[in-house]
Scaffold this motif. Structure first.
Motif, PDB file in Angstrom:
ATOM      1  N   ALA A 173       0.834  -1.214   0.000  1.00  0.00           N
ATOM      2  CA  ALA A 173       0.000   0.000   0.000  1.00  0.00           C
ATOM      3  C   ALA A 173       0.867   1.262   0.000  1.00  0.00           C
ATOM      4  O   ALA A 173       0.507   2.265  -0.624  1.00  0.00           O
ATOM      5  N   LYS A 174       2.025   1.223   0.657  1.00  0.00           N
ATOM      6  CA  LYS A 174       2.928   2.382   0.667  1.00  0.00           C
ATOM      7  C   LYS A 174       3.412   2.698  -0.744  1.00  0.00           C
ATOM      8  O   LYS A 174       3.535   3.861  -1.122  1.00  0.00           O
ATOM      9  N   LEU A 175       3.685   1.660  -1.516  1.00  0.00           N
ATOM     10  CA  LEU A 175       4.149   1.858  -2.883  1.00  0.00           C
ATOM     11  C   LEU A 175       3.027   2.407  -3.765  1.00  0.00           C
ATOM     12  O   LEU A 175       3.227   3.339  -4.534  1.00  0.00           O
ATOM     13  N   VAL A 176       1.835   1.834  -3.636  1.00  0.00           N
ATOM     14  CA  VAL A 176       0.702   2.268  -4.451  1.00  0.00           C
ATOM     15  C   VAL A 176       0.335   3.710  -4.131  1.00  0.00           C
ATOM     16  O   VAL A 176      -0.034   4.481  -5.019  1.00  0.00           O
ATOM     17  N   ASN A 177       0.446   4.097  -2.879  1.00  0.00           N
ATOM     18  CA  ASN A 177       0.094   5.463  -2.490  1.00  0.00           C
ATOM     19  C   ASN A 177       1.049   6.510  -3.058  1.00  0.00           C
ATOM     20  O   ASN A 177       0.773   7.703  -2.974  1.00  0.00           O
TER      21      ASN A 177
END
Length: 103
Positions: free
Chosen positions: A27-31
């Motif tokens: 999720a950190k990467l997608v955000n």
């Protein structure tokens, strides 16, 4: 036309630990996607994650492959997002490296 980016992130965690960190920290990467809205669709098949997410009215898709000593991300950036490919690649590389740093 989509602008593809490929990111290779070396690690010393082993495949299982690297996959777990990607799974819990993805999720950190997608955000990092500019204008990301809505849910991200994710599907694991073995040690390969296929995903898609909406960003700035476009669909970003990609594949993350977890190997013994490297994680490879191949991401398609459509339309206007392709212009941001180099900046986004740098940010994804740094964030991914932090996820995979041995602690």
């Amino acid at each position: 036309m989509a602008a593809p980016i490929t990111i290779n992130i070396p690690h010393q965690l082993g495949r299982a630990e690297a996959r777990q960190r990607i799974e819990t920290g993805f999720a950190k990467l997608v955000n990092l996607l500019p204008g990301k809205t809505g849910a991200c669709n994710e599907r694991w098949d073995g040690d390969q994650l296929t995903f898609s997410a909406a960003a700035l009215g476009q669909t970003v898709s990609g594949v993350v492959t977890v190997l013994d000593t490297v994680v490879t991300m191949e991401i398609e950036l459509p339309g206007v997002l392709g212009v941001l490919a180099n900046k986004l690649k740098d940010r994804l590389q740094k964030t991914g490296q932090l996820l995979l740093t041995k602690k």
